[in-house]
Motif scaffolding. Structure first.
Motif, PDB file in Angstrom:
ATOM      1  N   TRP A  99       9.979  12.970   4.364  1.00 31.21           N
ATOM      2  CA  TRP A  99      10.822  12.052   5.130  1.00 31.21           C
ATOM      3  C   TRP A  99      10.077  11.667   6.397  1.00 31.21           C
ATOM      4  O   TRP A  99       9.809  12.507   7.248  1.00 31.21           O
ATOM      5  CB  TRP A  99      12.154  12.702   5.466  1.00 31.21           C
ATOM      6  CG  TRP A  99      13.014  11.915   6.399  1.00 31.21           C
ATOM      7  CD1 TRP A  99      13.348  10.589   6.304  1.00 31.21           C
ATOM      8  CD2 TRP A  99      13.658  12.395   7.583  1.00 31.21           C
ATOM      9  NE1 TRP A  99      14.161  10.220   7.341  1.00 31.21           N
ATOM     10  CE2 TRP A  99      14.374  11.315   8.155  1.00 31.21           C
ATOM     11  CE3 TRP A  99      13.702  13.625   8.214  1.00 31.21           C
ATOM     12  CZ2 TRP A  99      15.108  11.438   9.316  1.00 31.21           C
ATOM     13  CZ3 TRP A  99      14.445  13.748   9.382  1.00 31.21           C
ATOM     14  CH2 TRP A  99      15.135  12.661   9.922  1.00 31.21           C
ATOM     15  N   TYR A 100       9.736  10.378   6.522  1.00 33.51           N
ATOM     16  CA  TYR A 100       9.099   9.842   7.726  1.00 33.51           C
ATOM     17  C   TYR A 100      10.190   9.443   8.714  1.00 33.51           C
ATOM     18  O   TYR A 100      11.037   8.615   8.401  1.00 33.51           O
ATOM     19  CB  TYR A 100       8.237   8.623   7.386  1.00 33.51           C
ATOM     20  CG  TYR A 100       6.986   8.973   6.636  1.00 33.51           C
ATOM     21  CD1 TYR A 100       5.864   9.400   7.318  1.00 33.51           C
ATOM     22  CD2 TYR A 100       6.921   8.862   5.254  1.00 33.51           C
ATOM     23  CE1 TYR A 100       4.703   9.727   6.646  1.00 33.51           C
ATOM     24  CE2 TYR A 100       5.766   9.190   4.576  1.00 33.51           C
ATOM     25  CZ  TYR A 100       4.655   9.618   5.272  1.00 33.51           C
ATOM     26  OH  TYR A 100       3.511   9.948   4.604  1.00 33.51           O
ATOM     27  N   LEU A 147       1.273   6.049  14.528  1.00 32.48           N
ATOM     28  CA  LEU A 147       1.766   7.418  14.390  1.00 32.48           C
ATOM     29  C   LEU A 147       2.895   7.490  13.380  1.00 32.48           C
ATOM     30  O   LEU A 147       3.859   6.732  13.455  1.00 32.48           O
ATOM     31  CB  LEU A 147       2.267   7.932  15.749  1.00 32.48           C
ATOM     32  CG  LEU A 147       2.905   9.325  15.766  1.00 32.48           C
ATOM     33  CD1 LEU A 147       1.886  10.394  15.402  1.00 32.48           C
ATOM     34  CD2 LEU A 147       3.521   9.591  17.122  1.00 32.48           C
ATOM     35  N   ASP A 148       2.768   8.424  12.437  1.00 28.25           N
ATOM     36  CA  ASP A 148       3.839   8.746  11.490  1.00 28.25           C
ATOM     37  C   ASP A 148       4.181  10.220  11.636  1.00 28.25           C
ATOM     38  O   ASP A 148       3.327  11.074  11.391  1.00 28.25           O
ATOM     39  CB  ASP A 148       3.404   8.496  10.039  1.00 28.25           C
ATOM     40  CG  ASP A 148       3.301   7.036   9.684  1.00 28.25           C
ATOM     41  OD1 ASP A 148       4.006   6.227  10.306  1.00 28.25           O
ATOM     42  OD2 ASP A 148       2.520   6.708   8.774  1.00 28.25           O
ATOM     43  N   ASN A 207       0.856  -1.174   0.000  1.00 26.40           N
ATOM     44  CA  ASN A 207       0.000   0.000   0.000  1.00 26.40           C
ATOM     45  C   ASN A 207       0.898   1.232   0.000  1.00 26.40           C
ATOM     46  O   ASN A 207       1.191   1.802   1.030  1.00 26.40           O
ATOM     47  CB  ASN A 207      -0.894   0.014   1.244  1.00 26.40           C
ATOM     48  CG  ASN A 207      -1.867  -1.120   1.244  1.00 26.40           C
ATOM     49  OD1 ASN A 207      -2.188  -1.668   0.210  1.00 26.40           O
ATOM     50  ND2 ASN A 207      -2.339  -1.477   2.413  1.00 26.40           N
ATOM     51  N   ASP A 208       1.372   1.638  -1.175  1.00 27.12           N
ATOM     52  CA  ASP A 208       2.324   2.729  -1.235  1.00 27.12           C
ATOM     53  C   ASP A 208       1.737   4.022  -1.780  1.00 27.12           C
ATOM     54  O   ASP A 208       2.436   4.997  -1.947  1.00 27.12           O
ATOM     55  CB  ASP A 208       3.556   2.330  -2.032  1.00 27.12           C
ATOM     56  CG  ASP A 208       3.221   1.760  -3.400  1.00 27.12           C
ATOM     57  OD1 ASP A 208       2.037   1.689  -3.746  1.00 27.12           O
ATOM     58  OD2 ASP A 208       4.152   1.391  -4.116  1.00 27.12           O
ATOM     59  N   TRP A 227       7.683   5.305  -1.713  1.00 25.74           N
ATOM     60  CA  TRP A 227       8.457   4.235  -2.343  1.00 25.74           C
ATOM     61  C   TRP A 227       9.371   3.513  -1.354  1.00 25.74           C
ATOM     62  O   TRP A 227      10.023   2.535  -1.714  1.00 25.74           O
ATOM     63  CB  TRP A 227       9.275   4.778  -3.516  1.00 25.74           C
ATOM     64  CG  TRP A 227      10.335   5.759  -3.150  1.00 25.74           C
ATOM     65  CD1 TRP A 227      11.599   5.469  -2.737  1.00 25.74           C
ATOM     66  CD2 TRP A 227      10.236   7.175  -3.145  1.00 25.74           C
ATOM     67  NE1 TRP A 227      12.286   6.621  -2.475  1.00 25.74           N
ATOM     68  CE2 TRP A 227      11.471   7.691  -2.729  1.00 25.74           C
ATOM     69  CE3 TRP A 227       9.228   8.076  -3.466  1.00 25.74           C
ATOM     70  CZ2 TRP A 227      11.726   9.041  -2.614  1.00 25.74           C
ATOM     71  CZ3 TRP A 227       9.480   9.420  -3.358  1.00 25.74           C
ATOM     72  CH2 TRP A 227      10.707   9.888  -2.937  1.00 25.74           C
ATOM     73  N   ASP A 228       9.411   3.979  -0.120  1.00 28.04           N
ATOM     74  CA  ASP A 228      10.262   3.394   0.902  1.00 28.04           C
ATOM     75  C   ASP A 228       9.578   3.636   2.248  1.00 28.04           C
ATOM     76  O   ASP A 228       8.667   4.446   2.343  1.00 28.04           O
ATOM     77  CB  ASP A 228      11.639   4.096   0.854  1.00 28.04           C
ATOM     78  CG  ASP A 228      12.647   3.495   1.799  1.00 28.04           C
ATOM     79  OD1 ASP A 228      13.161   2.418   1.491  1.00 28.04           O
ATOM     80  OD2 ASP A 228      12.904   4.104   2.853  1.00 28.04           O
ATOM     81  N   ASP A 229      10.011   2.942   3.291  1.00 25.40           N
ATOM     82  CA  ASP A 229       9.424   3.172   4.607  1.00 25.40           C
ATOM     83  C   ASP A 229       9.633   4.598   5.092  1.00 25.40           C
ATOM     84  O   ASP A 229       8.868   5.100   5.902  1.00 25.40           O
ATOM     85  CB  ASP A 229      10.027   2.213   5.637  1.00 25.40           C
ATOM     86  CG  ASP A 229       9.537   0.789   5.447  1.00 25.40           C
ATOM     87  OD1 ASP A 229       8.514   0.600   4.764  1.00 25.40           O
ATOM     88  OD2 ASP A 229      10.186  -0.123   5.979  1.00 25.40           O
TER      89      ASP A 229
END
Length: 188
Positions: free
Chosen positions: A108-109, A120-121, A27-28, A67-69
Motif C-alpha cells: 500500500w503506497y 518519494l513513495d 509503467n506498472d 495495478w493502482d496508484d
C-alpha cells in the motif's frame, strides 16, 4: 493466409504504438535488485545489536506489479547466510548456515496522503513467505519502506521487514527475524 497474418501483425504493432503514445499501458511493473541484512538475534528490538547482522551472500531481488496508484503485489527472493561459531537466536551453529527466503506481499503506497511529490513513495506491506536457515519454516511479514526516485524509471529503495515465523518454538534458528533491504528499483 500469409496476408491475413501480416495484416494482423501490422495492426497489432499500430495498436501497441498508439496505446503507448496515449499511455494506455502505464509503467506498472518494477524489478529491483540489491542487498539485505538479517537480524536473527532473539531480540524484539530491530535496531539492537546492529553490528551483529548477517551479511553473507546478501542478495535480494523482487518483481512488483502495481495495478493502482496505491496498491501493488510483490514477489521477492533473498539469500544470505550466518557464520559458524557466532550467536544466532537460540544458540551457536557449528557450521555456516545459508538463508533462503521467498515472499508474496501486498503493498500500500500512502505517501500521497502526506505530501505531493514525484520523487518519494512511502509504503506499508504485508504478506506470507517461506524461509530456510537450518529448517524450512513459513512467516507472516510486515514491512515499511521508502522509494526515492532519482529518475523517472530508477529509484533507490530502503525497506525493513519483520518476519514472524509459524511454529517458532519448534525451530532452533528458523524463527522470528528482521530483514533490512537496500535495492535499486527499475520501472518498466
Amino acid at each position: 493466409m500469409k496476408k491475413l497474418v501480416i495484416c494482423l501483425f501490422i495492426s497489432l504493432i499500430g495498436y501497441t504504438v498508439h496505446a503507448q503514445r496515449f499511455h494506455i499501458f502505464k509503467n506498472d511493473w518494477k524489478a529491483s535488485v540489491g542487498f539485505n541484512a538479517l537480524g536473527n538475534l532473539g531480540t524484539r528490538n530491530p535496531v539492537e545489536k546492529l553490528d551483529q547482522y548477517a551479511f553473507k551472500f546478501p542478495i535480494a531481488v523482487a518483481i512488483e506489479r502495481q495495478w493502482d496508484d496505491r496498491f501493488a503485489a510483490e514477489l521477492d527472493i533473498s539469500l544470505n547466510g550466518f557464520d559458524a561459531g557466532k550467536f544466532l537466536d537460540n544458540g551457536v551453529p557449528n557450521e555456516d548456515l545459508t538463508y533462503f527466503s521467498t515472499n508474496l506481499n501486498f503493498k500500500w503506497y500512502f505517501s500521497d496522503h502526506f505530501v505531493e511529490n514525484d520523487w518519494l513513495d512511502l509504503y506499508a506491506m504485508g504478506g506470507l513467505g517461506i524461509f530456510q536457515i537450518s529448517e524450512l519454516n513459513s512467516s507472516i511479514n510486515l514491512s515499511g519502506g521508502a522509494q526515492f526516485w532519482v529518475d523517472e524509471d530508477i529509484a533507490i529503495r530502503l525497506q525493513t521487514t519483520g518476519k514472524f515465523a509459524f511454529n517458532a518454538k519448534n525451530h532452533t534458528y528458523a524463527n522470528n527475524h528482521w530483514q533490512h533491504v537496500l535495492q535499486v528499483v527499475f520501472r518498466f
